[in-house]
Scaffold this active site. Structure first.
Site, PDB file in Angstrom:
ATOM      1  N   TYR A 122      14.148  15.789  -2.050  1.00 36.42           N
ATOM      2  CA  TYR A 122      12.766  16.148  -2.387  1.00 36.42           C
ATOM      3  C   TYR A 122      12.092  14.997  -3.133  1.00 36.42           C
ATOM      4  CZ  TYR A 122       8.830  18.921  -4.212  1.00 36.42           C
ATOM      5  OH  TYR A 122       7.573  19.393  -4.525  1.00 36.42           O
ATOM      6  N   ASN A 169      -0.165  19.554   3.176  1.00 34.09           N
ATOM      7  CA  ASN A 169       0.416  20.156   1.975  1.00 34.09           C
ATOM      8  C   ASN A 169       1.743  20.862   2.213  1.00 34.09           C
ATOM      9  OD1 ASN A 169       0.156  21.747  -0.725  1.00 34.09           O
ATOM     10  ND2 ASN A 169       0.138  23.348   0.858  1.00 34.09           N
ATOM     11  N   THR A 172       4.595  29.190  -7.918  1.00 31.62           N
ATOM     12  CA  THR A 172       4.496  29.670  -6.529  1.00 31.62           C
ATOM     13  C   THR A 172       5.882  30.190  -6.138  1.00 31.62           C
ATOM     14  OG1 THR A 172       5.223  27.603  -5.503  1.00 31.62           O
ATOM     15  CG2 THR A 172       2.853  27.800  -5.984  1.00 31.62           C
ATOM     16  N   LYS A 196       8.856  12.744  -1.807  1.00 32.66           N
ATOM     17  CA  LYS A 196       7.550  12.723  -2.473  1.00 32.66           C
ATOM     18  C   LYS A 196       7.161  11.303  -2.898  1.00 32.66           C
ATOM     19  CE  LYS A 196       6.658  17.108  -2.027  1.00 32.66           C
ATOM     20  NZ  LYS A 196       5.550  17.562  -1.166  1.00 32.66           N
ATOM     21  N   SER A 206       3.985  14.923  -5.408  1.00 33.45           N
ATOM     22  CA  SER A 206       4.517  15.704  -6.530  1.00 33.45           C
ATOM     23  C   SER A 206       4.776  14.740  -7.688  1.00 33.45           C
ATOM     24  CB  SER A 206       5.846  16.352  -6.133  1.00 33.45           C
ATOM     25  OG  SER A 206       6.487  16.905  -7.273  1.00 33.45           O
ATOM     26  N   ILE A 258       0.126  26.969  -3.131  1.00 32.24           N
ATOM     27  CA  ILE A 258      -0.910  25.960  -3.380  1.00 32.24           C
ATOM     28  C   ILE A 258      -1.863  25.875  -2.190  1.00 32.24           C
ATOM     29  CG2 ILE A 258      -1.278  23.465  -3.668  1.00 32.24           C
ATOM     30  CD1 ILE A 258       1.464  23.458  -5.229  1.00 32.24           C
TER      31      ILE A 258
HETATM   32  P1  NAD Z   1       5.338  27.513  -0.951  1.00 36.65           P
HETATM   33  O1  NAD Z   1       6.763  27.578  -0.561  1.00 36.65           O
HETATM   34  O2  NAD Z   1       4.747  28.637  -1.727  1.00 36.65           O
HETATM   35  O3  NAD Z   1       4.414  27.306   0.358  1.00 36.65           O
HETATM   36  C1  NAD Z   1       4.753  26.387   1.354  1.00 36.65           C
HETATM   37  C2  NAD Z   1       4.046  26.760   2.650  1.00 36.65           C
HETATM   38  O4  NAD Z   1       4.395  25.761   3.621  1.00 36.65           O
HETATM   39  C3  NAD Z   1       4.488  28.119   3.216  1.00 36.65           C
HETATM   40  O5  NAD Z   1       3.356  28.865   3.621  1.00 36.65           O
HETATM   41  C4  NAD Z   1       5.363  27.733   4.407  1.00 36.65           C
HETATM   42  O6  NAD Z   1       5.366  28.694   5.460  1.00 36.65           O
HETATM   43  C5  NAD Z   1       4.729  26.416   4.852  1.00 36.65           C
HETATM   44  N1  NAD Z   1       5.649  25.583   5.623  1.00 36.65           N
HETATM   45  C6  NAD Z   1       6.955  25.316   5.351  1.00 36.65           C
HETATM   46  N2  NAD Z   1       7.485  24.561   6.323  1.00 36.65           N
HETATM   47  C7  NAD Z   1       6.489  24.308   7.220  1.00 36.65           C
HETATM   48  C8  NAD Z   1       6.427  23.584   8.430  1.00 36.65           C
HETATM   49  N3  NAD Z   1       7.509  22.953   8.946  1.00 36.65           N
HETATM   50  N4  NAD Z   1       5.253  23.524   9.092  1.00 36.65           N
HETATM   51  C9  NAD Z   1       4.157  24.180   8.600  1.00 36.65           C
HETATM   52  N5  NAD Z   1       4.163  24.890   7.463  1.00 36.65           N
HETATM   53  C10 NAD Z   1       5.325  24.958   6.782  1.00 36.65           C
HETATM   54  O7  NAD Z   1       5.200  26.135  -1.729  1.00 36.65           O
HETATM   55  P2  NAD Z   1       4.076  25.558  -2.733  1.00 36.65           P
HETATM   56  O8  NAD Z   1       4.633  25.582  -4.086  1.00 36.65           O
HETATM   57  O9  NAD Z   1       2.758  26.150  -2.439  1.00 36.65           O
HETATM   58  O10 NAD Z   1       4.104  24.025  -2.266  1.00 36.65           O
HETATM   59  C11 NAD Z   1       3.097  23.423  -1.481  1.00 36.65           C
HETATM   60  C12 NAD Z   1       3.266  21.921  -1.584  1.00 36.65           C
HETATM   61  O11 NAD Z   1       3.143  21.527  -2.957  1.00 36.65           O
HETATM   62  C13 NAD Z   1       4.628  21.401  -1.125  1.00 36.65           C
HETATM   63  O12 NAD Z   1       4.459  20.170  -0.466  1.00 36.65           O
HETATM   64  C14 NAD Z   1       5.369  21.197  -2.423  1.00 36.65           C
HETATM   65  O13 NAD Z   1       6.397  20.248  -2.309  1.00 36.65           O
HETATM   66  C15 NAD Z   1       4.255  20.726  -3.309  1.00 36.65           C
HETATM   67  N6  NAD Z   1       4.502  20.858  -4.740  1.00 36.65           N
HETATM   68  C16 NAD Z   1       4.772  22.065  -5.290  1.00 36.65           C
HETATM   69  C17 NAD Z   1       4.989  22.160  -6.650  1.00 36.65           C
HETATM   70  C18 NAD Z   1       5.306  23.458  -7.329  1.00 36.65           C
HETATM   71  O14 NAD Z   1       5.701  23.419  -8.517  1.00 36.65           O
HETATM   72  N7  NAD Z   1       5.135  24.607  -6.658  1.00 36.65           N
HETATM   73  C19 NAD Z   1       4.936  20.997  -7.444  1.00 36.65           C
HETATM   74  C20 NAD Z   1       4.657  19.792  -6.851  1.00 36.65           C
HETATM   75  C21 NAD Z   1       4.429  19.731  -5.489  1.00 36.65           C
END
Ligand code: NAD
Length: 250
Positions: free
Chosen positions: A157, A90, A192, A161, A142, A18
């Site tokens: 989690y 994010n 993702t 959120k 989320s 994202i």
């Molecule tokens: P992802 O795992 O693809 O990407 C997460 C990114 O965060 C990675 O690049 C990782 O290196 C970085 N990261 C992790 N820990 C970190 C830290 N301590 N400091 C800095 N960077 C860090 O995940 P995504 O699906 O892109 O999720 C992004 C956000 O969206 C998250 O907060 C997740 O909870 C939220 N989200 C995702 C979904 C989904 O279905 N994918 C749904 C709702 C919310």
């Protein structure tokens, strides 16, 4: 689009998923974008893609759980580009463990990254924006802050959120007098690395439960972020924008 022309922004977790899509979306809308992550090699690739769009970019190494790292990250961006207009907090992780088996370290890791990390980044960005008397903070929450996902167990989690949504509202109230807007985005299931590694039976259940009949793509969140970041949304603060293919309607 060009609505975010001359805006200075950063995206945490910007190396992939994202964060990457939103970083590219902000750049396409005219913003300069710092790509903030712990994974510098992948972040550098996103920087090159943003520069190819004609916008300025930089990769900033930062663990969002470390207050010193977070302060240095914001300072680096402001000293290079002079200000900070858009902060997209994010970065996040999910650990799927039954509550009765969750270790203290697992609980703490999720809360530290997802909730404390959002607080630290909001605080560092907020200080700059309060001084400027303008700025927009968008935190990734989320739909899990509203509902309990099934079939997978993920209590830390979900709690983190829900915390992000209420933290966002609290900051919006505190900082509205300074013209600093604070909103959150609550995605449903988005394809993702976080979700695609799940067992097929979980993913099938998620799709069955989603009225849209599929998972969303990271690109489908870009419009929501550009909308929240844009100056035409100047009365929009303290809002949680749910983008979930109607999952939470049922
Ligand atoms: P992802 O795992 O693809 O990407 C997460 C990114 O965060 C990675 O690049 C990782 O290196 C970085 N990261 C992790 N820990 C970190 C830290 N301590 N400091 C800095 N960077 C860090 O995940 P995504 O699906 O892109 O999720 C992004 C956000 O969206 C998250 O907060 C997740 O909870 C939220 N989200 C995702 C979904 C989904 O279905 N994918 C749904 C709702 C919310």
């Amino acid at each position: 689009m060009g609505t975010l022309k001359n805006k200075i922004s950063y995206v945490t977790g910007g190396a992939r998923g994202i964060g990457k899509s939103v970083a590219l979306g902000l750049a396409r809308s005219g913003a300069d974008v710092a790509v903030v992550d712990i994974d510098m090699k992948t972040a550098e690739g996103v920087v090159r893609e943003i520069e190819a769009l004609g916008m300025r970019s930089m990769a900033v190494s930062c663990d969002v759980t470390d207050p010193a790292d977070v302060s240095a990250m914001v300072e680096k961006i402001v000293s290079a580009w002079g200000r900070l207009d858009i902060a997209f907090n994010n970065a996040g992780i999910c650990i799927n463990t039954p509550a009765e088996e969750m270790s203290f370290d697992q609980w703490k890791k999720v809360i530290d990254i997802n909730l404390t990390g959002v607080f630290l980044c909001s605080q560092a960005a907020g200080k700059v924006m309060i001084g400027q008397k303008s700025g927009v903070i968008i935190n990734t929450a989320s739909m899990s802050g509203h509902i309990v996902n099934v079939p997978q167990p993920q209590c830390a989690y979900n709690a983190s959120k829900a915390g992000v949504i209420q933290l966002t509202k609290s900051l919006a109230v505190e900082w509205a007098p300074y013209n600093v807007r604070v909103n959150s985005l609550s995605p449903g299931y988005i394809a993702t690395e976080m979700t695609l590694k799940a067992p097929e039976e979980w993913k099938n259940r998620w799709v069955d439960l989603t009225p849209a009949g599929r998972m969303g793509t990271p690109e489908e969140l870009v419009g929501a972020i550009v909308y929240l970041a844009d100056d035409t949304s100047s009365y929009t603060t303290g809002m949680d924008l749910v983008v979930d293919g109607a999952f939470t309607c049922m």
